[in-house]
Motif scaffolding. Structure first.
Motif, mmCIF file in Angstrom:
data_model
loop_
_atom_site.group_PDB
_atom_site.id
_atom_site.type_symbol
_atom_site.label_atom_id
_atom_site.label_comp_id
_atom_site.label_asym_id
_atom_site.label_seq_id
_atom_site.Cartn_x
_atom_site.Cartn_y
_atom_site.Cartn_z
ATOM 1 N N LEU A 189 0.842 -1.188 0.000
ATOM 2 C CA LEU A 189 0.000 0.000 0.000
ATOM 3 C C LEU A 189 0.878 1.239 0.000
ATOM 4 O O LEU A 189 1.777 1.376 0.835
ATOM 5 N N GLN A 190 0.604 2.154 -0.917
ATOM 6 C CA GLN A 190 1.382 3.380 -1.055
ATOM 7 C C GLN A 190 0.454 4.584 -0.925
ATOM 8 O O GLN A 190 -0.586 4.643 -1.577
ATOM 9 N N LYS A 191 0.822 5.530 -0.078
ATOM 10 C CA LYS A 191 0.061 6.772 0.009
ATOM 11 C C LYS A 191 0.550 7.703 -1.092
ATOM 12 O O LYS A 191 1.724 8.050 -1.158
ATOM 13 N N MET A 192 -0.392 8.152 -1.952
ATOM 14 C CA MET A 192 -0.020 8.960 -3.106
ATOM 15 C C MET A 192 -0.342 10.438 -2.911
ATOM 16 O O MET A 192 0.363 11.298 -3.424
ATOM 17 N N LEU A 193 -1.410 10.759 -2.167
ATOM 18 C CA LEU A 193 -1.824 12.143 -1.931
ATOM 19 C C LEU A 193 -2.414 12.256 -0.537
ATOM 20 O O LEU A 193 -3.135 11.355 -0.092
ATOM 21 N N ASP A 194 -2.143 13.363 0.132
ATOM 22 C CA ASP A 194 -2.825 13.636 1.396
ATOM 23 C C ASP A 194 -3.092 15.129 1.565
ATOM 24 O O ASP A 194 -3.268 15.612 2.679
ATOM 25 N N ASP A 195 -3.149 15.848 0.443
ATOM 26 C CA ASP A 195 -3.340 17.305 0.488
ATOM 27 C C ASP A 195 -4.690 17.735 -0.050
ATOM 28 O O ASP A 195 -4.885 18.893 -0.412
ATOM 29 N N ILE A 196 -5.661 16.806 -0.090
ATOM 30 C CA ILE A 196 -6.991 17.111 -0.601
ATOM 31 C C ILE A 196 -8.002 16.889 0.515
ATOM 32 O O ILE A 196 -7.971 15.851 1.193
ATOM 33 N N ALA A 197 -8.900 17.839 0.696
ATOM 34 C CA ALA A 197 -9.921 17.740 1.742
ATOM 35 C C ALA A 197 -11.013 16.769 1.313
ATOM 36 O O ALA A 197 -11.801 17.063 0.414
ATOM 37 N N ALA A 198 -11.052 15.605 1.949
ATOM 38 C CA ALA A 198 -12.039 14.569 1.663
ATOM 39 C C ALA A 198 -12.012 14.128 0.203
ATOM 40 O O ALA A 198 -12.953 14.365 -0.554
ATOM 41 N N PRO A 199 -10.924 13.468 -0.235
ATOM 42 C CA PRO A 199 -10.886 12.948 -1.603
ATOM 43 C C PRO A 199 -12.022 11.960 -1.816
ATOM 44 O O PRO A 199 -12.319 11.132 -0.952
ATOM 45 N N ASN A 200 -12.663 12.060 -2.976
ATOM 46 C CA ASN A 200 -13.858 11.258 -3.230
ATOM 47 C C ASN A 200 -13.696 10.510 -4.551
ATOM 48 O O ASN A 200 -12.908 9.600 -4.651
ATOM 49 N N GLY A 201 -14.440 10.909 -5.590
ATOM 50 C CA GLY A 201 -14.350 10.212 -6.860
ATOM 51 C C GLY A 201 -12.991 10.374 -7.511
ATOM 52 O O GLY A 201 -12.306 11.378 -7.330
ATOM 53 N N GLU A 215 -12.239 16.783 -4.824
ATOM 54 C CA GLU A 215 -12.063 17.283 -3.464
ATOM 55 C C GLU A 215 -13.441 17.686 -2.957
ATOM 56 O O GLU A 215 -13.940 18.782 -3.228
ATOM 57 N N SER A 216 -14.075 16.795 -2.201
ATOM 58 C CA SER A 216 -15.490 16.977 -1.888
ATOM 59 C C SER A 216 -15.760 17.855 -0.673
ATOM 60 O O SER A 216 -16.932 18.108 -0.353
ATOM 61 N N ARG A 217 -14.724 18.305 0.003
ATOM 62 C CA ARG A 217 -14.918 19.248 1.100
ATOM 63 C C ARG A 217 -14.095 20.515 0.892
ATOM 64 O O ARG A 217 -13.752 21.212 1.839
ATOM 65 N N ALA A 218 -13.794 20.823 -0.343
ATOM 66 C CA ALA A 218 -13.069 22.048 -0.656
ATOM 67 C C ALA A 218 -13.933 23.253 -0.335
ATOM 68 O O ALA A 218 -15.158 23.221 -0.492
ATOM 69 N N GLU A 219 -13.325 24.322 0.103
ATOM 70 C CA GLU A 219 -14.028 25.569 0.397
ATOM 71 C C GLU A 219 -13.374 26.710 -0.370
ATOM 72 O O GLU A 219 -12.155 26.730 -0.528
#
Length: 332
Positions: A189-201, A215-219
């Motif tokens: 398992l590799q983490k590719m991104l963690d800079d998006i608020a609630a990644p979704n589709g 980014e389903s919780r972007a403001e």
């Protein structure tokens, strides 16, 4: 059509729907002339099934001519059969499964909220766990999933399934929301991104040189980002693909062979938002220009292409499953 209530647990009220009696279907809105070549003049939106509490994660199985989709709160995966037009329970309980996909060998992949893991269903029906922890910490609630041509499996991991009892079970988050990749050779398992608020589709471009992530919780507005995707899986050159620019919200997404992005869309719940104008599917060209909108009486959560010619758009929308034949095929 509604399916037999004898196979349902605590059926929710389905949405009222009346198919269009005229062509072109007024529910299919052309926002730009470029959409005209994607629209079939004599095809209309159809409601295939209803009675879900939150329909999600459709995945077409062409070898069996059926579609699987999730009904998350009812803790089941449903199967719509193309030959008979009937819908029945495929798996219950499903561990509050959400996103579904197929690997390169045709096996079912599932994102499970309740168990906070990604699984694969083997040919004999047994279940293999592919991912459930990152560096010893439990995942949050895997949400959406795709399989690349090299066999790597990509999924998003927001917090929705651990927020309460509705789509999973309440729990504390042990890891930041992220996008992960399961290596096809090692299974690591590799983490590719963690800079998006609630990644979704998420979805790849047709040539797989790009990856779209919602980014389903972007403001203040919901957004979709695009990344360059290298052969080894690395993601670089983050850039904004599209901004909802208002009260609209994105969920699941799918790409066609021409590179257009078809997005599950609906109101984000903001005061004054008009669900009738927003609910459905918003279509963007490769440059991020809105070119079409398929209006549904319910908010669309996720969608996929399928059917015998891969030109039928299946839309999981709140209580129901809808479909529309279009003049383009889904990217494979």
């Amino acid at each position: 059509m509604s399916f037999d209530t004898s196979v349902q647990a605590a059926q929710a009220q389905g949405a009222a729907f009346t198919a269009s009696t005229r062509y072109p279907d007024p529910a299919i809105e052309v926002l730009d002339p470029a959409f005209l070549k994607l629209r079939l003049f004599s095809a209309s939106v159809e409601q295939l099934a209803t009675g879900c509490r939150w329909a999600e994660g459709p995945q077409w199985f062409g070898d069996g001519r059926f579609l699987l989709f999730s009904d998350i709160p009812n803790n089941r995966i449903l199967r719509w059969d193309e030959c008979s037009g009937t819908t029945a329970v495929f798996r219950a309980p499903s561990n509050n499964a959400n996103g579904l996909a197929r690997d390169r060998q045709g096996r079912l992949l599932a994102c499970e909220h309740l168990t906070r893991r990604v699984t694969r269903t083997e040919y004999d029906g047994s279940i293999t766990v592919l991912a459930e922890r990152w560096q010893g910490q439990r995942l949050n609630s895997p949400n959406d999933i795709v399989c690349a041509r090299d066999g790597s499996i990509w999924f998003t991991d927001p917090l929705f399934g651990i927020a309460g009892h509705w789509e999973g079970a309440p729990a504390d988050s042990e890891t930041p929301w992220a996008v992960y990749r399961i290596d096809p050779a090692s299974g690591a398992l590799q983490k590719m991104l963690d800079d998006i608020a609630a990644p979704n589709g998420l979805a790849f471009t047709p040539d797989e040189r790009g990856l779209y992530v919602v980014e389903s919780r972007a403001e203040p507005h919901r957004r979709i980002w695009c990344y360059d995707h290298a052969a080894d899986g690395r993601l670089t050159n983050k850039r904004l693909y599209v901004d909802a620019q208002g009260p609209g919200a994105y969920d699941g997404i799918a790409v066609d062979v021409a590179g257009n992005l078809w997005c599950g869309f609906g109101s984000n719940g903001a005061p004054g938002a008009d669900p009738a104008a927003l609910d459905g599917v918003r279509v963007y060209d490769p440059a991020g220009k809105a070119i079409g909108h398929i209006h549904l009486p319910e908010r669309c959560a996720n969608l996929c292409f399928g059917g015998a010619k891969n030109n039928r758009l299946f839309m999981a929308a709140s209580h129901s499953l809808y479909a529309l034949f279009v003049n383009v095929q889904g990217a494979v």
